[in-house]
Scaffold this motif. Structure first.
Motif, short mmCIF file in Angstrom:
data_model
loop_
_atom_site.label_atom_id
_atom_site.label_comp_id
_atom_site.label_asym_id
_atom_site.label_seq_id
_atom_site.Cartn_x
_atom_site.Cartn_y
_atom_site.Cartn_z
N ALA A 143 39.97 21.72 64.74
CA ALA A 143 39.26 22.44 63.63
C ALA A 143 39.36 23.93 63.84
N HIS A 144 38.71 24.23 64.79
CA HIS A 144 38.46 25.70 65.24
C HIS A 144 39.78 26.41 65.29
N VAL A 145 40.68 25.91 65.85
CA VAL A 145 41.90 26.39 65.78
C VAL A 145 42.70 26.65 64.44
N ARG A 146 42.52 25.64 63.61
CA ARG A 146 43.03 25.57 62.39
C ARG A 146 42.41 26.63 61.62
N GLY A 147 41.14 26.95 61.77
CA GLY A 147 40.21 27.89 61.06
C GLY A 147 40.55 29.43 61.31
N LEU A 148 41.22 29.41 62.59
CA LEU A 148 41.51 30.61 63.04
C LEU A 148 43.06 31.15 62.47
N LEU A 149 43.71 30.22 62.23
CA LEU A 149 45.07 30.13 61.69
C LEU A 149 44.76 30.55 60.16
N ASP A 150 44.02 29.86 59.69
CA ASP A 150 43.56 30.08 58.03
C ASP A 150 42.87 31.62 57.90
N LEU A 151 42.15 32.12 59.04
CA LEU A 151 41.60 33.44 58.90
C LEU A 151 42.87 34.39 58.81
N GLN A 152 43.89 34.12 59.67
CA GLN A 152 44.90 35.27 59.88
C GLN A 152 45.69 35.13 58.48
N HIS A 153 45.92 33.79 57.88
CA HIS A 153 46.34 33.53 56.71
C HIS A 153 45.90 34.38 55.35
N ALA A 154 44.59 34.51 55.47
CA ALA A 154 43.67 35.19 54.77
C ALA A 154 43.70 36.67 54.86
N ALA A 176 52.50 34.86 52.76
CA ALA A 176 51.51 34.74 53.72
C ALA A 176 51.73 33.72 54.78
N THR A 177 51.88 32.66 54.21
CA THR A 177 52.06 31.23 55.18
C THR A 177 53.34 31.59 56.07
N TYR A 178 54.37 32.00 55.47
CA TYR A 178 55.66 32.50 56.18
C TYR A 178 55.34 33.39 57.35
N ILE A 179 54.58 34.29 57.06
CA ILE A 179 54.26 35.61 58.05
C ILE A 179 53.47 34.90 59.24
N VAL A 180 52.48 34.07 58.91
CA VAL A 180 51.69 33.15 60.05
C VAL A 180 52.78 32.59 60.66
N ALA A 181 53.66 31.86 60.25
CA ALA A 181 54.56 31.05 61.01
C ALA A 181 55.51 31.80 61.76
N VAL A 182 56.00 33.09 61.32
CA VAL A 182 56.72 33.93 62.14
C VAL A 182 56.02 34.45 63.45
N ASN A 183 54.78 34.77 63.05
CA ASN A 183 53.86 35.23 64.19
C ASN A 183 53.80 34.12 65.14
N GLN A 184 53.62 32.86 64.95
CA GLN A 184 53.48 31.95 65.87
C GLN A 184 54.87 31.64 66.61
N ALA A 185 56.01 31.72 65.89
CA ALA A 185 57.25 31.59 66.39
C ALA A 185 57.68 32.61 67.22
N LEU A 186 57.12 33.93 67.29
CA LEU A 186 57.31 35.02 68.27
C LEU A 186 56.31 34.70 69.35
N ALA A 187 55.31 34.09 69.30
CA ALA A 187 54.74 33.68 70.45
C ALA A 187 55.11 32.66 71.39
#
Length: 196
Positions: A123-134, A154-165
């Motif tokens: 849940a903590h990890v999900r919360g940090l992803l939600d913060l990035q989305h916000a 915004a969801t797409y940009i979060v997904a691209v960020n994670q894909a880059l990692a």
């Protein structure tokens, strides 16, 4: 206190963060964490309570360190969401290229291991992803655009960020990573700038 070895908690969290980032939660055993931090099991438990709590502290340290950089990039160009997203990806690519830290992203690494995390840590990890989305959603804000489309973008940009990692950990070249970021920025521009 005499007789007891004192240690720097912040330094221990930093060292643990590097272990979780490099190895992931599952492979960051207490022995590995102890070696990295210079602390025995008793000291680790005494200072942090559990591996899980140390992991969440490491996530928070990571988020505070890099989140501030993302926030600065995303807010440095008010009224220009395309430039804000370009600046965001510049910060991400600089982090990925930094030889002083592991490849990838601790949050992406942790999200990929959600199945082995405790429910609190997942849940903590999900919360940090939600913060990035916000943060990203705020940078994209445009009163003339469809709010649902901005949420999706915004969801797409979060997904691209994670894909880059993930790609960086798999050995993708800087040129490949920059191409992905460039295409993402073009997508943002195409969605936000009306065609004539």
């Amino acid at each position: 206190m005499s007789g007891r070895k004192q240690f720097d908690v912040d330094e221990a969290v930093d060292k643990a963060m590097a272990v979780f980032w490099q190895r992931g939660y599952a492979d960051a055993s207490l022995d590995v964490l102890g070696t990295a931090t210079g602390l025995g099991r008793g000291s680790l438990y005494g200072a942090f309570g559990s591996k899980d709590e140390l992991f969440r502290r490491a996530l928070d340290r990571y988020s505070a360190t890099y989140g501030a950089r993302y926030e600065h990039a995303l807010t440095a160009h008010p009224g220009d969401p395309v430039r804000a997203i370009e600046a965001f990806f510049e910060v991400i690519l600089a982090r990925i290229d930094d030889p002083a830290v592991p490849k990838g992203c601790l949050i992406a690494q942790s999200a990929a291991q959600a199945a082995v995390l405790t429910s609190n840590s997942a849940a903590h990890v999900r919360g940090l992803l939600d913060l990035q989305h916000a943060r990203i959603r705020a940078a994209l804000d445009d009163p003339h655009a469809d709010p649902a489309m901005l949420d999706d973008l915004a969801t797409y940009i979060v997904a691209v960020n994670q894909a880059l990692a993930v790609l960086s950990r798999a050995g993708a070249s800087d040129a490949e990573l920059r191409a992905v970021a460039r295409l993402a920025c073009e997508t943002v521009a195409n969605r936000l700038i009306p065609a004539d």
